[in-house]
Design a protein around this motif. Sequence first.
Motif, PDB file in Angstrom:
ATOM      1  N   THR A  22      27.077  46.741  39.358  1.00  0.00           N
ATOM      2  CA  THR A  22      27.982  48.017  39.214  1.00  0.00           C
ATOM      3  C   THR A  22      27.745  48.212  37.865  1.00  0.00           C
ATOM      4  O   THR A  22      28.340  49.609  37.473  1.00  0.00           O
ATOM      5  N   SER A  23      27.016  47.525  36.973  1.00  0.00           N
ATOM      6  CA  SER A  23      27.085  48.155  35.521  1.00  0.00           C
ATOM      7  C   SER A  23      25.736  49.159  35.488  1.00  0.00           C
ATOM      8  O   SER A  23      25.613  49.951  34.592  1.00  0.00           O
ATOM      9  N   VAL A  24      24.993  49.068  36.473  1.00  0.00           N
ATOM     10  CA  VAL A  24      23.788  49.859  36.437  1.00  0.00           C
ATOM     11  C   VAL A  24      22.965  49.803  35.450  1.00  0.00           C
ATOM     12  O   VAL A  24      22.566  50.998  34.865  1.00  0.00           O
ATOM     13  N   ASP A  25      22.985  48.793  34.505  1.00  0.00           N
ATOM     14  CA  ASP A  25      22.015  48.485  33.289  1.00  0.00           C
ATOM     15  C   ASP A  25      20.540  48.348  33.826  1.00  0.00           C
ATOM     16  O   ASP A  25      19.475  48.809  32.873  1.00  0.00           O
ATOM     17  N   ALA A  26      20.234  47.556  34.740  1.00  0.00           N
ATOM     18  CA  ALA A  26      18.944  47.284  35.025  1.00  0.00           C
ATOM     19  C   ALA A  26      18.783  46.711  36.494  1.00  0.00           C
ATOM     20  O   ALA A  26      19.835  46.236  37.004  1.00  0.00           O
ATOM     21  N   VAL A  27      17.449  46.656  36.850  1.00  0.00           N
ATOM     22  CA  VAL A  27      17.354  45.818  38.239  1.00  0.00           C
ATOM     23  C   VAL A  27      16.728  44.506  37.451  1.00  0.00           C
ATOM     24  O   VAL A  27      15.858  44.060  36.785  1.00  0.00           O
ATOM     25  N   GLY A 213      35.008  42.910  35.190  1.00  0.00           N
ATOM     26  CA  GLY A 213      34.041  42.270  34.570  1.00  0.00           C
ATOM     27  C   GLY A 213      33.630  42.893  33.079  1.00  0.00           C
ATOM     28  O   GLY A 213      34.546  43.329  32.438  1.00  0.00           O
ATOM     29  N   ASN A 214      32.534  43.257  33.232  1.00  0.00           N
ATOM     30  CA  ASN A 214      31.864  44.413  32.041  1.00  0.00           C
ATOM     31  C   ASN A 214      32.450  45.603  32.131  1.00  0.00           C
ATOM     32  O   ASN A 214      32.272  46.761  31.177  1.00  0.00           O
ATOM     33  N   MET A 215      32.900  45.964  33.486  1.00  0.00           N
ATOM     34  CA  MET A 215      32.966  47.684  33.663  1.00  0.00           C
ATOM     35  C   MET A 215      33.755  48.319  32.745  1.00  0.00           C
ATOM     36  O   MET A 215      33.507  49.321  32.282  1.00  0.00           O
ATOM     37  N   MET A 216      35.179  47.944  32.743  1.00  0.00           N
ATOM     38  CA  MET A 216      35.902  48.454  31.811  1.00  0.00           C
ATOM     39  C   MET A 216      35.583  48.675  30.179  1.00  0.00           C
ATOM     40  O   MET A 216      35.855  49.519  29.445  1.00  0.00           O
ATOM     41  N   THR A 264      36.298  44.213  45.062  1.00  0.00           N
ATOM     42  CA  THR A 264      36.369  45.561  44.504  1.00  0.00           C
ATOM     43  C   THR A 264      35.316  45.898  44.050  1.00  0.00           C
ATOM     44  O   THR A 264      34.422  45.372  43.861  1.00  0.00           O
ATOM     45  N   GLY A 265      35.418  47.168  43.165  1.00  0.00           N
ATOM     46  CA  GLY A 265      34.100  47.697  42.515  1.00  0.00           C
ATOM     47  C   GLY A 265      34.764  48.793  41.818  1.00  0.00           C
ATOM     48  O   GLY A 265      35.565  49.171  41.133  1.00  0.00           O
ATOM     49  N   GLY A 270      36.968  52.112  37.757  1.00  0.00           N
ATOM     50  CA  GLY A 270      36.201  53.041  37.087  1.00  0.00           C
ATOM     51  C   GLY A 270      36.903  53.907  36.103  1.00  0.00           C
ATOM     52  O   GLY A 270      38.140  53.384  35.656  1.00  0.00           O
ATOM     53  N   LEU A 271      36.257  54.896  35.714  1.00  0.00           N
ATOM     54  CA  LEU A 271      36.934  55.659  34.616  1.00  0.00           C
ATOM     55  C   LEU A 271      38.382  56.048  34.635  1.00  0.00           C
ATOM     56  O   LEU A 271      39.270  56.143  34.078  1.00  0.00           O
ATOM     57  N   GLN A 272      38.669  56.564  36.190  1.00  0.00           N
ATOM     58  CA  GLN A 272      40.150  56.937  36.666  1.00  0.00           C
ATOM     59  C   GLN A 272      41.162  55.818  36.272  1.00  0.00           C
ATOM     60  O   GLN A 272      42.184  56.198  36.096  1.00  0.00           O
ATOM     61  N   PHE A 273      40.615  54.467  36.334  1.00  0.00           N
ATOM     62  CA  PHE A 273      41.556  53.326  35.986  1.00  0.00           C
ATOM     63  C   PHE A 273      42.166  53.428  34.519  1.00  0.00           C
ATOM     64  O   PHE A 273      43.300  53.164  34.227  1.00  0.00           O
ATOM     65  N   LEU A 274      41.363  53.821  33.680  1.00  0.00           N
ATOM     66  CA  LEU A 274      41.691  53.795  32.252  1.00  0.00           C
ATOM     67  C   LEU A 274      42.027  55.145  31.758  1.00  0.00           C
ATOM     68  O   LEU A 274      42.615  55.220  30.547  1.00  0.00           O
ATOM     69  N   GLU A 275      41.815  56.397  32.431  1.00  0.00           N
ATOM     70  CA  GLU A 275      42.140  57.754  31.773  1.00  0.00           C
ATOM     71  C   GLU A 275      43.602  57.759  31.421  1.00  0.00           C
ATOM     72  O   GLU A 275      43.804  58.457  30.105  1.00  0.00           O
ATOM     73  N   SER A 276      44.444  57.348  31.864  1.00  0.00           N
ATOM     74  CA  SER A 276      45.798  57.436  31.552  1.00  0.00           C
ATOM     75  C   SER A 276      46.260  56.665  30.277  1.00  0.00           C
ATOM     76  O   SER A 276      47.058  57.011  29.358  1.00  0.00           O
ATOM     77  N   CYS A 277      45.544  55.368  30.446  1.00  0.00           N
ATOM     78  CA  CYS A 277      45.733  54.721  29.092  1.00  0.00           C
ATOM     79  C   CYS A 277      44.928  55.244  27.991  1.00  0.00           C
ATOM     80  O   CYS A 277      45.583  54.840  26.902  1.00  0.00           O
TER      81      CYS A 277
END
Length: 394
Positions: A22-27, A213-216, A264-265, A270-277
Amino acid sequence: MNRLLRLIEKETKTVIGLMSGTSVDAVDVALVKISGSGTNTKLKLKGFLEYPFPPEVRERILKNSVKETSNVEQLCKLNFVIAEIYNEAIEELCKKLNCDLAEVDLIGSHGQTVQHLPQKEFWGKYSTASTLQIGDPSVLAKLTGVITVGDFRPADIALGGQGAPLVPYFDYLIFRSEDKNRALLNIGGISNITVLKKGAALDDVIAFDTGPGNMMIDLAVKKFFGRKFDPDGSIAASGKFNEDLFNALAVKDSFIEAAPPKSTGREYYGLQFLESCFEEFKDVPHEDWLNTLTYFTAYAVYRNYEKFIKPKTEIDELFVSGGGLRNKFMLVKLKELFENAEVKDVEAIGISPDAKEAICFAVLANETISGNTSNVPKATGAERPTILGKICLP
């Protein structure tokens, strides 16, 4: 078909495992020698590579993992482009190891998750859960000329499961102990935990996603510092804990308190979780944001342990893998929270922490070819064990 039949009979196989999370940094791509199957599985890692996504592809994957910005034409193209990138990653690893691709017997590919919707919802008269991984394994099989197993999640979801986590079966095969209560924690974009009590049978395995994990953390680093991630957790370590921000995140996050089975994922974290904060706490110093988010991620792991695991199994050892292992501040917080358990790098028991998930999908592909079920119904919620994945011929 004759080639597949010969592969099934082969005792030792050269297998490539692929994972992009989900971080989409590398394969992540690993070359593994695997002998046997099931509880007789023996493996040896021959080599590992992290192959970065081209920036424009990464941007399109992220954009098309959010329903508000996804585009069916781009998803269709990405399905093929990602398979091509996987093929490049395999070629690069083979070149690095001086290994001819013709020597590879099998590929196991997780694919790139763009939507994971494991909770059943009514859609007209149909009640359904779903998941979508792109980077089509049949395309990869044709490009490489190697039998490929991919798309592991749908079979479990079809039987009422969450389609995740998939790693617990691998953890059980490789890491079970007769002497210690062990937990395996992988911190990728999302964190997931597997608990193996000493002497565990497969039915004893407890596993689920614990939350972010690292996502937020990565989202905040990009917003505040224009970077992809917080190297070594050094930005977080330079900040201070903000209790008001932490409490706001805890109130907002219903997933942490939800009982397993659960997964979860990006759809949730994603960004919507943090936007209000971001708006409410815009005056909080950016370093304090990183400090608090990193602690919150570690807290989510411990809170799930405290609520759903500890009453049944108190762990002696916690082995950490994934990109989060590089975050030294995260490890400090985990050690503080898990004060009665040893928190270690999973390499302490013989597996590369970076390569673990790629190795897992090599093993899962071997299990599929061997005709073995490899979901863990107690962890996913599926009604029964089942063989996972699609076998794609070159």
